[in-house]
Design an enzyme around this catalytic site. Structure first.
Site, short mmCIF file in Angstrom:
data_model
loop_
_atom_site.label_atom_id
_atom_site.label_comp_id
_atom_site.label_asym_id
_atom_site.label_seq_id
_atom_site.Cartn_x
_atom_site.Cartn_y
_atom_site.Cartn_z
NE ARG A 1 76.52 19.87 31.71
CZ ARG A 1 77.51 19.89 32.76
NH1 ARG A 1 77.75 20.97 33.19
NH2 ARG A 1 77.74 18.78 33.34
CG HIS B 1 72.80 20.83 34.35
ND1 HIS B 1 72.01 19.84 34.40
CD2 HIS B 1 74.09 20.56 34.51
CE1 HIS B 1 72.91 18.92 34.05
NE2 HIS B 1 73.96 18.94 34.49
CG LEU C 1 85.02 18.56 39.11
CD1 LEU C 1 84.51 17.09 39.61
CD2 LEU C 1 84.68 19.41 40.36
N GLY D 1 88.78 32.00 48.49
CA GLY D 1 88.05 30.59 47.98
C GLY D 1 88.83 29.55 48.28
#
Length: 637
Positions: free
Chosen positions: A298, A237, A424, A11
């Protein structure tokens, strides 16, 4: 410092690059595998920002409040010690990225600029316009290139991970991978393996994920004995542009900068949306929770939009609502330049695909699958003072010795729902911690991969080659792309935002049927150069196995928590279900273990601090009769 070891990292996104960088800094050789060029990894698509309680605005923000918001947002399903470390490392990570040259937005005084994101009342999210993921990915790739230039890191771009090499003791000792150009299959022995391969949104079809995000590497490890944690927890989302091929993300940063969700009160209102006065607009999220408004977590915003459309109150009675930033320019006087500076990347995507200028015309959006909170189960170890022992080989290690995981492909940080802009961050803090865990593992290692009998890696390669050859010669009657479409429909309709026990059981039966039919595919392309059909079919089979765990977990977890809302059991039940779902693969289907209690060493479970939950939303929008009477009374309301 011990001898140089070899580690395979699968990855090339943020988690993989951070792990690679830290291992290379420690002097170890890294072989970095990526199915696409590293700069095209899915981390490049992250738009909104990265969280860190730097508190430059003097709002009284702190890593503890960041930790509290993350645990509350995750509906108390996340183990607290790793989350605490994530929150405490966040400011240092942001300053590290700043020194690497990430072009973060700044205030007029030259300080880092922070925006608000869902699930918090603080300005905690550092951002680089609306292309934060791209800027971070490029900065880390530059750092890794330094080590590539000296031969410490080797990149294998365009290679597909197809299996683990395991020794006689069951430890991971390398991987088998396929070159997607020449289609050759090779084995790569190593002392440890790190999986950092992102999410599995392609399973659901209607997803903001890249088409490479099938989740296959996690599924392969799961089928080779790795435990899959909380598979049923899939984030949808709230705001995306529906598309024929995939959905395009409209970042939470749009709402963070003041975007508002609404529909006309009169479904037949044919006026230009900008001409509809405030009194004729229904700002449903703000009405449901005046404090958090459009910046609820969310899972709640997605559920609200879904219910509005399910009630027939979407735009023209259909499946969309407005996400509106026109007031920023036309009423609040923000210049186009300033709006573009903050949100340019997102607005550009919308204008390109919808042919409308979002600064002048409200955007039309609908929820889409975005993130998997579930993933490979990984461990951690506490030292004194209840904090993590960063020198432990257990950190970020799966139940398979020598196999580690970091980023979206592991389950540890987000519980039942991820807060925006934590993704992130966990890629970077998780990658950093993973590198420390691997180093501790390598330090205690008694023998090297060079001591591995040649036959072990050759047998692993032979097995994967035979699997590929069998698929290449498949002459059944099924179209693999048609089966993938059926898988998408099944998962979205029966295991999406709204889940019912009988429909989940139907989905389980459908998945068993799809698994059988996937063995009968007609693969017209038998070529041995850049063959697309065979790797796709292989991924399809892995996606079906993964889907069985997702649906199975949703069936067994008889409560509603975070992204997992079940109409039959709409309450959160901490007495019974404050546990990790641990799925183990068997040929007959997944087996589930719920013996691992979630560690709540800092914050005791309590009702979420938002004024509403899914129950109240459903009753408010769809009526009191929509929910059955709860089976038991709990504290969730």
């Amino acid at each position: 410092m011990g001898p140089q070891r070899t580690v395979v990292v699968v990855g090339g996104g943020l988690a993989g690059l951070m792990t690679t960088m830290k291992l290379a800094e420690a002097g170890h050789k890294v072989k970095l595998f990526s199915i696409v060029p590293v700069k095209r990894s899915h981390s490049v698509c992250a738009q909104g920002g990265i969280n860190g309680a730097v508190n430059l605005r003097g709002e009284g923000d702190s890593p503890y409040l960041h930790f509290e918001d993350t645990i509350t947002g995750g509906d108390f399903l996340n183990h607290q010690p790793p989350v605490m470390r994530m929150a405490e490392r966040a400011p240092a990570i942001i300053y590290l990225l700043d020194r690497m040259g990430v072009p973060f937005n700044r205030t007029s005084e030259g300080l880092l600029s922070f925006r608000r994101f869902g699930g918090t009342l603080k300005h905690r999210t550092a951002y680089a316009g609306a292309t934060t993921g791209q800027q971070l990915l490029y900065a880390l790739d530059e750092q890794v290139r330094r080590f590539e230039a000296t031969g410490v890191v080797e990149k294998y771009e365009g290679w597909d991970f197809v299996g683990l090499i395991k020794d006689d003791d069951g430890a991971a000792k390398g991987i088998v991978a396929q070159n997607l150009r020449s289609m050759e299959i090779e084995s790569f022995p190593a002392d440890a393996v790190v999986i950092a391969t992102g999410g599995n949104g392609v399973i659901f079809g209607r997803s903001t994920n890249s088409i490479i995000n099938t989740g296959s590497p996690v599924s392969i490890c799961y089928q080779q004995g790795a435990v899959y944690g909380n598979p049923e927890m899939v984030q949808i989302h709230p705001t995306a542009i529906p598309g024929e091929d995939k959905c395009r993300l409209m970042s939470e940063s749009v709402r963070g900068e003041g975007g508002r969700l609404w529909v006309p009160r009169d479904l037949s209102d044919a006026r230009n949306p900008r001409e509809i006065p405030e009194s004729d607009r229904w700002y449903f999220a703000e009405e449901l929770d005046p404090v958090y408004g459009n910046l609820l977590s969310r899972d709640l915003v997605s559920f609200i939009i879904y219910c509005v459309c399910r009630a027939g109150k979407g735009l023209k009675g259909g499946q969309s609502v407005y996400l509106d930033i026109t007031h920023l320019h036309h009423k609040l006087g923000m210049s186009r330049e300033l709006i573009t500076d903050k949100l340019g990347g997102v607005l550009e995507i919308y204008e390109k695909f919808m042919r409308d200028d979002p600064i002048d015309m409200p955007m039309k959006i609908y929820p889409a699958v975005h993130y998997t909170m579930g993933g490979l189960w990984v461990d951690y170890e506490k030292g004194h003072s209840e904090t993590l022992d960063t020198d432990s080989a257990r950190n970020q290690q799966t139940n398979i010795p020598g196999l580690y995981a970091a980023g979206e492909c592991e389950y540890q940080y987000h519980g039942a729902n991820r807060l925006g802009a934590n993704a992130l961050l966990t890629c970077l803090t998780g990658g950093e911690l993973c590198a420390l865990g691997v180093q501790a593992y390598l330090r205690d290692m008694k023998s090297s991969h060079t001591d591995l009998p040649v036959g072990v890696s050759e047998e692993a390669k032979r097995m994967r080659q035979a699997e590929y050859d069998d698929l290449r010669q498949s002459k059944g009657s099924e179209n693999p792309y048609g089966l993938a479409a059926e898988l998408n429909e099944t998962m979205w309709n029966y295991c999406g935002i709204w889940r019912l026990q009988d429909e989940l059981i139907s989905a389980r039966a459908k998945l068993d049927e799809l698994a059988e039919r996937a063995d009968q595919c007609n693969l017209l392309d038998a070529g041995n150069w850049s063959n697309q059909a065979v790797p796709f079919t292989r991924s399809l089979k892995h996606m079906i196995e993964m889907s069985k765990a997702i649906v199975g977990g949703a069936i067994v977890r008889d409560e509603s928590r975070g992204a997992h809302f079940k109409l039959d059991t709409p309450e959160r039940d901490d007495d019974k279900w404050l546990t990790t779902t641990k799925a183990t693969w068997t040929a007959k289907g997944p087996e589930f273990d719920f013996s691992e209690k979630v560690e709540c060493n800092t914050l005791s479970p309590r009702p979420r601090k938002y004024k509403i939950n899914q129950n109240k939303v459903a009753r408010f929008i769809l009526g009191d009769d929509v929910l059955p009477k709860p089976k038991q009374t709990t504290s969730s309301e």
